[in-house]
Structures are given as C-alpha cells and as structure tokens.
Design a protein around this motif. Structure first.
Motif, mmCIF file in Angstrom:
data_model
loop_
_atom_site.group_PDB
_atom_site.id
_atom_site.type_symbol
_atom_site.label_atom_id
_atom_site.label_comp_id
_atom_site.label_asym_id
_atom_site.label_seq_id
_atom_site.Cartn_x
_atom_site.Cartn_y
_atom_site.Cartn_z
ATOM 1 N N VAL A 162 0.841 -1.206 0.000
ATOM 2 C CA VAL A 162 0.000 0.000 0.000
ATOM 3 C C VAL A 162 0.871 1.249 0.000
ATOM 4 O O VAL A 162 0.635 2.182 -0.773
ATOM 5 N N ARG A 163 1.893 1.263 0.827
ATOM 6 C CA ARG A 163 2.772 2.440 0.895
ATOM 7 C C ARG A 163 3.493 2.686 -0.430
ATOM 8 O O ARG A 163 3.617 3.827 -0.868
ATOM 9 N N LEU A 164 3.977 1.615 -1.045
ATOM 10 C CA LEU A 164 4.676 1.771 -2.318
ATOM 11 C C LEU A 164 3.729 2.254 -3.416
ATOM 12 O O LEU A 164 4.132 3.049 -4.274
ATOM 13 N N CYS A 165 2.488 1.793 -3.393
ATOM 14 C CA CYS A 165 1.486 2.296 -4.362
ATOM 15 C C CYS A 165 1.311 3.800 -4.208
ATOM 16 O O CYS A 165 1.303 4.536 -5.202
ATOM 17 N N HIS A 166 1.176 4.235 -2.980
ATOM 18 C CA HIS A 166 0.983 5.666 -2.739
ATOM 19 C C HIS A 166 2.224 6.468 -3.130
ATOM 20 O O HIS A 166 2.106 7.537 -3.722
ATOM 21 N N ARG A 167 3.410 5.949 -2.817
ATOM 22 C CA ARG A 167 4.638 6.654 -3.209
ATOM 23 C C ARG A 167 4.748 6.755 -4.721
ATOM 24 O O ARG A 167 5.098 7.809 -5.252
ATOM 25 N N ALA A 168 4.481 5.647 -5.397
ATOM 26 C CA ALA A 168 4.585 5.646 -6.858
ATOM 27 C C ALA A 168 3.574 6.607 -7.472
ATOM 28 O O ALA A 168 3.846 7.233 -8.494
ATOM 29 N N TRP A 169 2.428 6.726 -6.869
ATOM 30 C CA TRP A 169 1.400 7.619 -7.393
ATOM 31 C C TRP A 169 1.739 9.080 -7.120
ATOM 32 O O TRP A 169 1.552 9.938 -7.981
ATOM 33 N N ARG A 170 2.274 9.380 -5.938
ATOM 34 C CA ARG A 170 2.467 10.769 -5.544
ATOM 35 C C ARG A 170 3.850 11.319 -5.890
ATOM 36 O O ARG A 170 3.992 12.512 -6.145
ATOM 37 N N ASP A 171 4.886 10.484 -5.871
ATOM 38 C CA ASP A 171 6.249 10.953 -6.142
ATOM 39 C C ASP A 171 6.569 10.721 -7.616
ATOM 40 O O ASP A 171 7.239 9.765 -7.993
ATOM 41 N N SER B 185 8.558 12.146 -9.692
ATOM 42 C CA SER B 185 9.955 12.188 -10.124
ATOM 43 C C SER B 185 10.668 10.850 -9.915
ATOM 44 O O SER B 185 11.610 10.531 -10.625
ATOM 45 N N GLN B 186 10.206 10.054 -8.958
ATOM 46 C CA GLN B 186 10.808 8.745 -8.658
ATOM 47 C C GLN B 186 9.843 7.594 -8.958
ATOM 48 O O GLN B 186 10.005 6.494 -8.432
ATOM 49 N N GLN B 187 8.867 7.855 -9.803
ATOM 50 C CA GLN B 187 7.806 6.887 -10.045
ATOM 51 C C GLN B 187 8.330 5.551 -10.561
ATOM 52 O O GLN B 187 7.879 4.494 -10.121
ATOM 53 N N ALA B 188 9.287 5.562 -11.447
ATOM 54 C CA ALA B 188 9.823 4.314 -11.998
ATOM 55 C C ALA B 188 10.484 3.479 -10.894
ATOM 56 O O ALA B 188 10.309 2.262 -10.836
ATOM 57 N N ARG B 189 11.195 4.132 -10.016
ATOM 58 C CA ARG B 189 11.853 3.429 -8.903
ATOM 59 C C ARG B 189 10.814 2.797 -7.979
ATOM 60 O O ARG B 189 10.926 1.628 -7.613
ATOM 61 N N TRP B 190 9.814 3.584 -7.574
ATOM 62 C CA TRP B 190 8.791 3.069 -6.657
ATOM 63 C C TRP B 190 7.984 1.949 -7.304
ATOM 64 O O TRP B 190 7.611 0.986 -6.641
ATOM 65 N N THR B 191 7.715 2.070 -8.576
ATOM 66 C CA THR B 191 6.943 1.037 -9.269
ATOM 67 C C THR B 191 7.736 -0.263 -9.345
ATOM 68 O O THR B 191 7.175 -1.348 -9.152
ATOM 69 N N HIS C 20 7.253 4.970 -21.704
ATOM 70 C CA HIS C 20 7.263 6.431 -21.639
ATOM 71 C C HIS C 20 8.700 6.950 -21.597
ATOM 72 O O HIS C 20 9.042 7.905 -22.276
ATOM 73 N N LEU C 21 9.551 6.294 -20.800
ATOM 74 C CA LEU C 21 10.945 6.717 -20.711
ATOM 75 C C LEU C 21 11.665 6.519 -22.038
ATOM 76 O O LEU C 21 12.455 7.346 -22.459
ATOM 77 N N LYS C 22 11.401 5.407 -22.713
ATOM 78 C CA LYS C 22 12.030 5.157 -24.008
ATOM 79 C C LYS C 22 11.562 6.172 -25.039
ATOM 80 O O LYS C 22 12.331 6.614 -25.873
ATOM 81 N N GLY C 23 10.304 6.552 -24.966
ATOM 82 C CA GLY C 23 9.751 7.504 -25.921
ATOM 83 C C GLY C 23 10.275 8.908 -25.740
ATOM 84 O O GLY C 23 10.292 9.693 -26.673
ATOM 85 N N GLN C 24 10.740 9.250 -24.558
ATOM 86 C CA GLN C 24 11.222 10.596 -24.310
ATOM 87 C C GLN C 24 12.559 10.866 -24.980
ATOM 88 O O GLN C 24 12.826 11.971 -25.401
ATOM 89 N N ASN C 25 13.418 9.861 -25.065
ATOM 90 C CA ASN C 25 14.742 10.080 -25.623
ATOM 91 C C ASN C 25 15.163 8.860 -26.439
ATOM 92 O O ASN C 25 16.032 8.105 -26.025
ATOM 93 N N PRO C 26 14.566 8.675 -27.617
ATOM 94 C CA PRO C 26 14.889 7.491 -28.398
ATOM 95 C C PRO C 26 16.324 7.465 -28.897
ATOM 96 O O PRO C 26 16.867 6.418 -29.145
ATOM 97 N N ALA C 27 16.981 8.589 -29.036
ATOM 98 C CA ALA C 27 18.363 8.630 -29.519
ATOM 99 C C ALA C 27 19.301 7.966 -28.521
ATOM 100 O O ALA C 27 20.314 7.390 -28.898
ATOM 101 N N ARG C 28 18.972 8.020 -27.258
ATOM 102 C CA ARG C 28 19.812 7.423 -26.231
ATOM 103 C C ARG C 28 19.871 5.905 -26.398
ATOM 104 O O ARG C 28 20.884 5.273 -26.143
ATOM 105 N N GLU C 29 18.774 5.296 -26.841
ATOM 106 C CA GLU C 29 18.697 3.857 -27.005
ATOM 107 C C GLU C 29 19.331 3.370 -28.301
ATOM 108 O O GLU C 29 19.677 2.215 -28.421
#
Length: 145
Positions: free
Chosen positions: A46-55, A57-63, A116-125
C-alpha cells in the motif's frame, strides 16, 4: 489533501483489509509469525502504491519496488496456504486472486513507464553510428605502400 487514488492503490488497500481479516482468524501458532509477515508486506505494498502515485519524479523506482513487494507477498500467501494457516482454501483463493490482479496492474504500470521513458529520448537507445570516412582511395593506397 484531496485526490483520487488510482485503481491499483484502491486494490492494494482492499487487499490489505482482506489480509487483516484473514489473519485475525488464523490459529494462534500462525497469527504471530506468518500473519505478522502478511500484514507488514501488505502494508508495504500500500505504501509503495501511494509513493509511486504521488512521487512522480521517482515513479519508476517506486513502481519497480512495488512489483517486487507484490511478488514477495504472493510467495508469503502461498506459504500460508501450504502450512494451512487460512481458514479455508476459498479464503486463500480469494487472497491469491487479489494479489495476482494487483501484480498484473503493477506490471502494466511498470511497462507503461518504461515505454514512456524510451519515448522521451529514443536517440539514447539507438546504437552509435559509425564515423564517416573522409579519405580518398588514393590516400589509402599511399599509406599502405
């Protein structure tokens, strides 16, 4: 703070309530060991769900942490079934279905973020391109002679 929770957070809270009710009915020998683990793991989910939803900037980490926490909770629920901690198989089945549904939602959320992360900077990949050769054929033969 008034905000609408995403369906995954609501599902995690529902699972926490169901686990709490199941643990209350555990025999004494299971209530304070595996029951405690189930309660703590469900609360972490439950806590990790809330962190991932609210934070955001760190959503990928919490997820990513959420996916692991759900997997660990699933293992503990399965262990509870093996040691016959649940009142009935139907109670176990209800909980494991809730855990699996939550896992599917978390996995989908994680994949969505990765796309979403891949779509933001496809040149990096992309693989780096080979440098252009600017010399002429005559320059190459002269160097080899």
């Amino acid at each position: 703070m008034a905000f609408d929770l995403p369906p995954i957070a609501k599902a995690a809270e529902r699972l926490l309530v169901e686990i709490e009710q199941a643990v209350r009915a555990f025999p004494r020998c299971h209530k304070y060991v595996i029951g405690k683990d189930l309660r703590e793991q469900a609360m972490l989910v439950v806590r990790l769900c809330h962190r991932a939803w609210r934070d955001r900037s760190q959503q990928a980490r919490w997820t990513a942490e959420l996916v692991w926490a759900i997997d660990e909770l699933r293992l503990t629920v399965q262990l509870g079934s093996r040691i016959k901690a649940f009142r009935s198989f139907a109670q176990f089945e209800q909980l494991i279905r809730l855990v699996e549904d939550l896992g599917r939602q978390a996995g989908g959320w994680k994949r969505q973020q990765q796309q979403h992360l891949k779509g933001q900077n496809p040149a990096r990949e992309a693989a780096p391109e080979r440098a252009q050769i600017l010399s002429t054929c005559a320059a190459s033969t002269g160097a080899n002679a």
